[in-house]
Design a protein around this motif. Structure first.
Motif, PDB file in Angstrom:
ATOM      1  N   VAL A  51      14.694 -12.042  34.230  1.00  0.00           N
ATOM      2  CA  VAL A  51      13.748 -10.936  34.078  1.00  0.00           C
ATOM      3  C   VAL A  51      12.544 -11.439  33.280  1.00  0.00           C
ATOM      4  N   GLN A  52      11.337 -11.151  33.772  1.00  0.00           N
ATOM      5  CA  GLN A  52      10.112 -11.509  33.054  1.00  0.00           C
ATOM      6  C   GLN A  52       9.192 -10.291  33.002  1.00  0.00           C
ATOM      7  N   LEU A  53       8.853  -9.892  31.790  1.00  0.00           N
ATOM      8  CA  LEU A  53       7.948  -8.778  31.570  1.00  0.00           C
ATOM      9  C   LEU A  53       6.626  -9.322  31.046  1.00  0.00           C
ATOM     10  N   GLN A  54       5.537  -9.027  31.759  1.00  0.00           N
ATOM     11  CA  GLN A  54       4.220  -9.579  31.441  1.00  0.00           C
ATOM     12  C   GLN A  54       3.422  -8.592  30.602  1.00  0.00           C
ATOM     13  N   LEU A  77      16.035 -10.949  18.355  1.00  0.00           N
ATOM     14  CA  LEU A  77      16.030 -12.084  19.271  1.00  0.00           C
ATOM     15  C   LEU A  77      17.307 -12.908  19.151  1.00  0.00           C
ATOM     16  N   ASP A  78      17.802 -13.366  20.284  1.00  0.00           N
ATOM     17  CA  ASP A  78      18.926 -14.300  20.303  1.00  0.00           C
ATOM     18  C   ASP A  78      18.634 -15.344  21.363  1.00  0.00           C
ATOM     19  N   ARG A  79      19.616 -16.157  21.656  1.00  0.00           N
ATOM     20  CA  ARG A  79      19.390 -17.238  22.622  1.00  0.00           C
ATOM     21  C   ARG A  79      19.171 -16.721  24.035  1.00  0.00           C
ATOM     22  N   MET A  80      19.457 -15.437  24.274  1.00  0.00           N
ATOM     23  CA  MET A  80      19.325 -14.884  25.615  1.00  0.00           C
ATOM     24  C   MET A  80      17.911 -14.396  25.905  1.00  0.00           C
ATOM     25  N   THR A  81      17.027 -14.339  24.864  1.00  0.00           N
ATOM     26  CA  THR A  81      15.699 -13.771  25.042  1.00  0.00           C
ATOM     27  C   THR A  81      14.648 -14.745  24.534  1.00  0.00           C
ATOM     28  N   GLU A  82      13.533 -14.871  25.257  1.00  0.00           N
ATOM     29  CA  GLU A  82      12.461 -15.796  24.882  1.00  0.00           C
ATOM     30  C   GLU A  82      11.124 -15.069  24.910  1.00  0.00           C
ATOM     31  N   GLY A  86       3.043 -14.248  25.195  1.00  0.00           N
ATOM     32  CA  GLY A  86       2.963 -12.811  25.369  1.00  0.00           C
ATOM     33  C   GLY A  86       3.978 -12.233  26.324  1.00  0.00           C
ATOM     34  N   SER A  87       4.586 -13.067  27.160  1.00  0.00           N
ATOM     35  CA  SER A  87       5.572 -12.585  28.126  1.00  0.00           C
ATOM     36  C   SER A  87       6.961 -12.580  27.499  1.00  0.00           C
ATOM     37  N   LEU A  88       7.736 -11.589  27.886  1.00  0.00           N
ATOM     38  CA  LEU A  88       9.129 -11.507  27.456  1.00  0.00           C
ATOM     39  C   LEU A  88      10.010 -11.982  28.600  1.00  0.00           C
ATOM     40  N   ILE A  89      10.831 -12.980  28.343  1.00  0.00           N
ATOM     41  CA  ILE A  89      11.671 -13.570  29.383  1.00  0.00           C
ATOM     42  C   ILE A  89      13.134 -13.432  28.988  1.00  0.00           C
ATOM     43  N   ILE A  90      13.925 -12.883  29.904  1.00  0.00           N
ATOM     44  CA  ILE A  90      15.375 -12.827  29.749  1.00  0.00           C
ATOM     45  C   ILE A  90      15.955 -13.743  30.819  1.00  0.00           C
ATOM     46  N   PRO A  91      16.372 -14.973  30.455  1.00  0.00           N
ATOM     47  CA  PRO A  91      16.834 -15.935  31.472  1.00  0.00           C
ATOM     48  C   PRO A  91      18.045 -15.454  32.259  1.00  0.00           C
ATOM     49  N   SER A  92      18.959 -14.713  31.596  1.00  0.00           N
ATOM     50  CA  SER A  92      20.177 -14.245  32.264  1.00  0.00           C
ATOM     51  C   SER A  92      20.475 -12.819  31.807  1.00  0.00           C
TER      52      SER A  92
END
Length: 239
Positions: A51-54, A77-82, A86-92
């Motif tokens: 998931v990527q939120l711009q 924040l944890d290892r699951m969120t980056e 400016g973008s929020l990325i949830i790899p899994s």
């Protein structure tokens, strides 16, 4: 107009922090209230998907922060969120990530908060367990099959299993309606058989099909027989 208390609280907190930083710095900055050039959009994703939120704003010096269900995300924040540019990325994506996200752009002059973006997981329920339905349709007439589409996020795509083959799009005589129901135009003997409605989730790529289905029986059109009677009395003589 109603104001969301949660959004107002977020905006007040960020504005106060930006103003305090501005006052204590002693620096003079031009009055530039930030404005969004892009805001995050709601998204449906399968578990484990990315998931990527711009979120971008002007001026380029504006600070971007994220809020999740009313709490500042930096503290969660944890290892699951980056956070990247400016973008929020949830790899899994996991169920713990499901909820409402908002980004805040702030400068020394003030802050703005984005519209809420809802992150949800893809899902597809089962069909109701119903018995086989038999429909009798006369040749050249129109047949109608009803499909009770199960709950799906996002909305499921409807298709039909007919005599061992998939019907995914409408054809000349098979019309899949927006409701998911099926119309069969100009019915002929080749249309007899069992029809089973199926639902396909375009995000999870999951397909579920009703267990029983609908049986089409095709009959020949009835021919009216008309009896003719004489208009006057006839006398027959037998020799």
């Amino acid at each position: 107009m109603d104001v969301d208390p949660g959004a107002l609280q977020i905006l007040l907190c960020v504005t106060f922090a930006a103003f305090f930083s501005y006052v204590t710095s002693g620096a003079v900055h031009p009055f530039q209230v930030p404005r969004f050039t892009s805001e995050p959009l709601s998204i449906v994703q399968k578990i484990g998907g990315k998931v990527q939120l711009q979120c971008t704003a002007e001026p380029s010096t504006a600070h971007i922060s994220w809020w999740f269900n009313g709490q500042r995300l930096d503290l969660l924040l944890d290892r699951m969120t980056e956070l990247q540019a400016g973008s929020l990325i949830i790899p899994s994506l996991q169920t713990s990530h499901v909820g409402q996200y908002q980004c805040v752009a702030s400068t020394e002059a003030g802050a703005v908060i984005s519209v809420p973006a809802i992150v949800s997981t893809a899902s597809l329920s089962d069909f109701e367990d119903v018995s086989l339905e038999t429909l009798t349709v006369a040749e050249t007439q129109t047949g109608f099959i009803r499909c009770n589409i199960p709950v799906s996020n996002p909305k499921a795509l409807v298709r039909y299993r007919i005599r061992g083959k998939w019907l995914e799009n409408s054809t000349d005589n098979y019309l899949i309606l927006p409701t998911g129901n099926l119309q069969i135009h100009n019915v002929s003997s080749k249309d007899r058989g069992v029809y089973r409605c199926a639902a396909y989730n375009p995000v999870s790529h999951e397909t579920k099909m009703e267990l029983a289905g609908h049986k089409i029986v095709v009959r020949r059109p009835t021919t009216d027989v008309q009896l003719l009677y004489p208009t006057s009395v006839l006398v027959l003589t037998v020799l």
